[in-house]
Design a protein around this motif. Sequence first.
Motif, PDB file in Angstrom:
ATOM      1  N   PHE A 265       2.962   8.466   1.704  1.00  0.00           N
ATOM      2  CA  PHE A 265       2.313   7.352   1.654  1.00  0.00           C
ATOM      3  C   PHE A 265       2.556   6.077   1.214  1.00  0.00           C
ATOM      4  O   PHE A 265       2.961   6.131  -0.272  1.00  0.00           O
ATOM      5  N   THR A 266       2.162   5.073   1.967  1.00  0.00           N
ATOM      6  CA  THR A 266       2.789   2.998   1.045  1.00  0.00           C
ATOM      7  C   THR A 266       1.698   2.964   1.796  1.00  0.00           C
ATOM      8  O   THR A 266       0.996   2.867   3.153  1.00  0.00           O
ATOM      9  N   SER A 267       1.019   2.099   1.019  1.00  0.00           N
ATOM     10  CA  SER A 267      -0.243   1.057   1.486  1.00  0.00           C
ATOM     11  C   SER A 267      -0.290  -0.836   0.413  1.00  0.00           C
ATOM     12  O   SER A 267       0.079  -0.222  -0.736  1.00  0.00           O
ATOM     13  N   GLN A 268       0.555  -1.695   1.138  1.00  0.00           N
ATOM     14  CA  GLN A 268       0.475  -2.739   0.967  1.00  0.00           C
ATOM     15  C   GLN A 268      -0.612  -3.740   0.847  1.00  0.00           C
ATOM     16  O   GLN A 268      -1.532  -3.392   2.010  1.00  0.00           O
ATOM     17  N   ILE A 269      -0.680  -4.843   0.194  1.00  0.00           N
ATOM     18  CA  ILE A 269      -1.931  -6.008   0.619  1.00  0.00           C
ATOM     19  C   ILE A 269      -0.926  -6.807   0.513  1.00  0.00           C
ATOM     20  O   ILE A 269       0.763  -7.958  -0.104  1.00  0.00           O
ATOM     21  N   ARG A 270      -1.121  -8.048   1.932  1.00  0.00           N
ATOM     22  CA  ARG A 270      -0.098  -9.367   2.029  1.00  0.00           C
ATOM     23  C   ARG A 270      -1.130 -10.108   2.419  1.00  0.00           C
ATOM     24  O   ARG A 270      -1.905 -10.266   2.894  1.00  0.00           O
TER      25      ARG A 270
ATOM     26  N   ILE B 212       5.405  -9.356  -1.004  1.00  0.00           N
ATOM     27  CA  ILE B 212       4.193  -8.259  -1.126  1.00  0.00           C
ATOM     28  C   ILE B 212       3.147  -8.669  -2.316  1.00  0.00           C
ATOM     29  O   ILE B 212       3.788  -9.189  -3.440  1.00  0.00           O
ATOM     30  N   ALA B 213       2.498  -9.186  -2.231  1.00  0.00           N
ATOM     31  CA  ALA B 213       1.187  -9.334  -3.334  1.00  0.00           C
ATOM     32  C   ALA B 213       0.432  -8.632  -4.477  1.00  0.00           C
ATOM     33  O   ALA B 213       0.173  -8.404  -4.748  1.00  0.00           O
ATOM     34  N   ALA B 214       0.813  -7.251  -3.072  1.00  0.00           N
ATOM     35  CA  ALA B 214       0.214  -5.862  -4.476  1.00  0.00           C
ATOM     36  C   ALA B 214       0.542  -4.674  -3.550  1.00  0.00           C
ATOM     37  O   ALA B 214       0.432  -4.234  -2.611  1.00  0.00           O
ATOM     38  N   THR B 215       0.701  -3.564  -4.893  1.00  0.00           N
ATOM     39  CA  THR B 215       1.187  -2.484  -3.696  1.00  0.00           C
ATOM     40  C   THR B 215       0.071  -1.242  -4.235  1.00  0.00           C
ATOM     41  O   THR B 215      -0.240  -1.449  -5.605  1.00  0.00           O
TER      42      THR B 215
ATOM     43  N   ARG C 277      -5.099   9.541  -1.963  1.00  0.00           N
ATOM     44  CA  ARG C 277      -5.528   8.658  -2.601  1.00  0.00           C
ATOM     45  C   ARG C 277      -5.175   7.307  -2.870  1.00  0.00           C
ATOM     46  O   ARG C 277      -4.044   7.360  -3.141  1.00  0.00           O
ATOM     47  N   LEU C 278      -5.363   6.119  -2.701  1.00  0.00           N
ATOM     48  CA  LEU C 278      -5.027   4.848  -3.068  1.00  0.00           C
ATOM     49  C   LEU C 278      -6.048   4.617  -4.577  1.00  0.00           C
ATOM     50  O   LEU C 278      -6.463   3.963  -4.809  1.00  0.00           O
ATOM     51  N   THR C 279      -4.483   4.093  -5.131  1.00  0.00           N
ATOM     52  CA  THR C 279      -5.095   3.588  -6.612  1.00  0.00           C
ATOM     53  C   THR C 279      -4.309   1.772  -6.577  1.00  0.00           C
ATOM     54  O   THR C 279      -2.890   1.864  -6.917  1.00  0.00           O
ATOM     55  N   LEU C 280      -5.136   0.836  -6.903  1.00  0.00           N
ATOM     56  CA  LEU C 280      -4.758  -1.073  -7.719  1.00  0.00           C
ATOM     57  C   LEU C 280      -4.969  -1.005  -8.345  1.00  0.00           C
ATOM     58  O   LEU C 280      -6.359  -1.301  -9.363  1.00  0.00           O
ATOM     59  N   PRO C 281      -4.461  -0.890  -9.988  1.00  0.00           N
ATOM     60  CA  PRO C 281      -4.233  -0.632 -10.899  1.00  0.00           C
ATOM     61  C   PRO C 281      -5.304  -2.446 -11.402  1.00  0.00           C
ATOM     62  O   PRO C 281      -5.175  -3.392 -10.731  1.00  0.00           O
ATOM     63  N   ALA C 282      -5.855  -2.379 -12.617  1.00  0.00           N
ATOM     64  CA  ALA C 282      -6.567  -3.380 -12.910  1.00  0.00           C
ATOM     65  C   ALA C 282      -5.890  -4.787 -13.270  1.00  0.00           C
ATOM     66  O   ALA C 282      -6.078  -5.756 -12.514  1.00  0.00           O
ATOM     67  N   GLY C 283      -4.171  -5.088 -13.584  1.00  0.00           N
ATOM     68  CA  GLY C 283      -3.224  -5.389 -13.954  1.00  0.00           C
ATOM     69  C   GLY C 283      -2.845  -5.787 -12.726  1.00  0.00           C
ATOM     70  O   GLY C 283      -2.231  -6.755 -12.788  1.00  0.00           O
ATOM     71  N   THR C 284      -2.406  -5.102 -11.598  1.00  0.00           N
ATOM     72  CA  THR C 284      -2.054  -5.623 -10.322  1.00  0.00           C
ATOM     73  C   THR C 284      -2.814  -5.799  -9.434  1.00  0.00           C
ATOM     74  O   THR C 284      -2.986  -7.598  -8.928  1.00  0.00           O
ATOM     75  N   SER C 285      -4.497  -6.203  -9.565  1.00  0.00           N
ATOM     76  CA  SER C 285      -4.924  -6.713  -8.806  1.00  0.00           C
ATOM     77  C   SER C 285      -5.904  -7.885  -9.769  1.00  0.00           C
ATOM     78  O   SER C 285      -6.149  -8.938  -8.749  1.00  0.00           O
ATOM     79  N   ALA C 286      -5.660  -7.784 -11.115  1.00  0.00           N
ATOM     80  CA  ALA C 286      -5.793  -8.787 -11.499  1.00  0.00           C
ATOM     81  C   ALA C 286      -4.744 -10.733 -11.601  1.00  0.00           C
ATOM     82  O   ALA C 286      -4.733 -11.444 -10.770  1.00  0.00           O
TER      83      ALA C 286
ATOM     84  N   SER D 186      -8.509 -14.551   1.195  1.00  0.00           N
ATOM     85  CA  SER D 186      -8.412 -13.582   2.760  1.00  0.00           C
ATOM     86  C   SER D 186      -6.812 -12.701   2.279  1.00  0.00           C
ATOM     87  O   SER D 186      -5.954 -13.464   2.250  1.00  0.00           O
ATOM     88  N   ALA D 187      -6.638 -11.856   3.063  1.00  0.00           N
ATOM     89  CA  ALA D 187      -5.361 -11.414   3.083  1.00  0.00           C
ATOM     90  C   ALA D 187      -5.319  -9.975   3.783  1.00  0.00           C
ATOM     91  O   ALA D 187      -6.732  -9.735   4.440  1.00  0.00           O
ATOM     92  N   PHE D 188      -4.483  -9.196   3.687  1.00  0.00           N
ATOM     93  CA  PHE D 188      -4.000  -8.175   5.065  1.00  0.00           C
ATOM     94  C   PHE D 188      -3.627  -7.086   4.279  1.00  0.00           C
ATOM     95  O   PHE D 188      -2.829  -6.986   3.563  1.00  0.00           O
ATOM     96  N   TRP D 189      -3.488  -5.527   4.770  1.00  0.00           N
ATOM     97  CA  TRP D 189      -3.591  -4.319   4.062  1.00  0.00           C
ATOM     98  C   TRP D 189      -3.460  -3.288   5.165  1.00  0.00           C
ATOM     99  O   TRP D 189      -3.904  -3.507   6.843  1.00  0.00           O
ATOM    100  N   ASP D 190      -2.645  -2.573   4.526  1.00  0.00           N
ATOM    101  CA  ASP D 190      -2.452  -1.432   5.957  1.00  0.00           C
ATOM    102  C   ASP D 190      -2.353   0.165   5.195  1.00  0.00           C
ATOM    103  O   ASP D 190      -1.800  -0.046   3.854  1.00  0.00           O
ATOM    104  N   LEU D 191      -2.708   1.416   5.680  1.00  0.00           N
ATOM    105  CA  LEU D 191      -1.530   2.507   4.752  1.00  0.00           C
ATOM    106  C   LEU D 191      -1.085   2.990   5.672  1.00  0.00           C
ATOM    107  O   LEU D 191      -1.482   3.363   7.021  1.00  0.00           O
TER     108      LEU D 191
END
Length: 101
Positions: free
Chosen positions: A27-32, A40-43, A57-66, A72-77
Amino acid sequence: MRGDTEVFNITVTDSAGAPIDLTGDIFTSQIRYNRDDSSIAATFNCTVPNPTAGEVRLTLPAGTSATLTSGSAFWDLQRNDAGVITTIIAGKCTILADVTR
């Protein structure tokens, strides 16, 4: 919230609501910021803790979300099942600036 660790648990089911066996799937999931952005804004880190129960389970670490920009943004899985790519879920999200630092 920007700067927070975000964790999402998703159960992938068939049309009857029964869990799909995800053994061996990737599985892959990104935010753009825009759907067609080349950058890619975040993975998210994607794991399958219980493949026979269809759990992802999708986890976005605090360091990445910072590093995300508020707004607004978009994401998918997406699921890769032996080369067959399927988008499981997709949507728009709002990145909120943190207040407490």
